[in-house]
Design an enzyme around this catalytic site. Structure first.
Site, PDB file in Angstrom:
ATOM      1  CB  ALA A 195      -0.918  -0.003   1.211  1.00 48.39           C
ATOM      2  CG  ASN A 196      -0.073   4.649  -1.772  1.00 48.41           C
ATOM      3  OD1 ASN A 196      -0.802   5.505  -1.302  1.00 48.41           O
ATOM      4  ND2 ASN A 196      -0.413   3.948  -2.858  1.00 48.41           N
ATOM      5  NE  ARG A 197       4.920   6.976   4.594  1.00 49.44           N
ATOM      6  CZ  ARG A 197       5.046   6.248   5.693  1.00 49.44           C
ATOM      7  NH1 ARG A 197       4.033   6.152   6.526  1.00 49.44           N
ATOM      8  NH2 ARG A 197       6.170   5.620   5.939  1.00 49.44           N
ATOM      9  CB  SER A 198      -2.900   7.928  -0.875  1.00 44.55           C
ATOM     10  OG  SER A 198      -4.097   8.607  -1.177  1.00 44.55           O
TER      11      SER A 198
ATOM     12  CB  ALA B 114      -1.687   7.287  -4.188  1.00 50.95           C
TER      13      ALA B 114
END
Ligand code: CTP
Ligand code: CA
Length: 228
Positions: free
Chosen positions: A33-36, A99
């Site tokens: 995943a990512n920090r969006s 994102a």
């Protein structure tokens, strides 16, 4: 009237907005995943609905309530996000604020991957995800009249974003500097440069809600009013 879009400069227009991260499964309990946070995309969906557009919001997993007056489709992976966007067509405006993970794991394990004493750690093989913005920007009968992408960068923001606009084939790019010290990724404020065919425009730092309102106004100004 129930089911009738609010009056406003975007009445009669359909806008598709993507938001949030995607989660790409590794096994049934783990993912990439990512920090969006999804905030900017949700605020844009709200701002477009406020101007009278019919809005379809395709969102990855986020911790945000569904915006009022917007049709929300929740998805997990980039491949699901693309499918939901295709289902939402045709639209007049596409804003790709998600994102999207650039890769997914080649083969998702059906059971939880276990540690085995003495065995080497697992190696993840990644394969590219579909590029939703590039697909929506491809010339053709179903291309939205206005396609807007985002470019989250950590260096030479304007150059990278200008190149990205060319590469993706979108009309505008909303570029921002997401180095951790800016506090933008995951925060409530944003400082953007809007890149259009006419060049680059730097906006002062403001709340993500204010960015959304100003962007929605710019989008409305792009379209002549739909006559009744
Ligand atoms: N995007 C998308 N689908 C993808 C990757 C990106 O729709 N698979 C969209 C994003 O929503 C954003 C824009 O493309 O509007 C730019 O995303 P970004 O990650 O900055 O661009 P990439 O082409 O993936 O380049 P890189 O991550 O290497 O900078
Ligand atoms: Ca990317």
């Amino acid at each position: 009237l129930a089911g009738t879009a609010a009056p406003g400069p975007l009445a009669g227009r359909h806008a598709l907005v993507t938001a949030g991260p995607t989660h790409e499964p590794i096994d049934p309990v783990r993912y990439l995943a990512n920090r969006s946070s999804g905030r900017q995309g949700y605020d844009i969906a709200t701002a477009l609905a406020t101007l009278g557009a019919r809005v379809t919001l395709v969102s990855g997993p986020v911790d945000l309530p569904a915006p009022a007056g917007v049709t929300l489709h929740r998805v997990e992976t980039a491949r699901q996000m693309l499918a939901a966007c295709r289902d939402a067509l045709p639209c007049d405006i596409a804003v790709c604020a998600a994102a999207v993970a650039d890769w997914h794991v080649a083969s998702e394990a059906t059971g939880k991957i276990k540690k085995t004493t003495g065995a080497p750690p697992p190696v993840l093989t990644l394969v590219p995800n579909p590029d939703i913005l590039a697909e929506l920007s491809t010339p053709g009968a179903s291309r939205p009249a206005l396609v807007i992408g985002f470019a989250a960068e950590t260096d030479t923001v304007e150059q990278h974003a200008t190149a990205k606009r060319q590469r993706k084939g979108c009309d505008w790019i909303v570029a921002n500097d997401v180095r951790p010290e800016t506090g933008i990724m995951g925060g409530t404020e944003n400082e953007i440069t809007l890149i259009t065919g006419d060049g680059a425009e730097h906006w002062p730092r403001m709340t993500k809600q204010a960015v959304a309102t100003h962007l929605a106004d710019r989008i409305a100004a792009f379209f002549p009013p739909v006559s009744a």
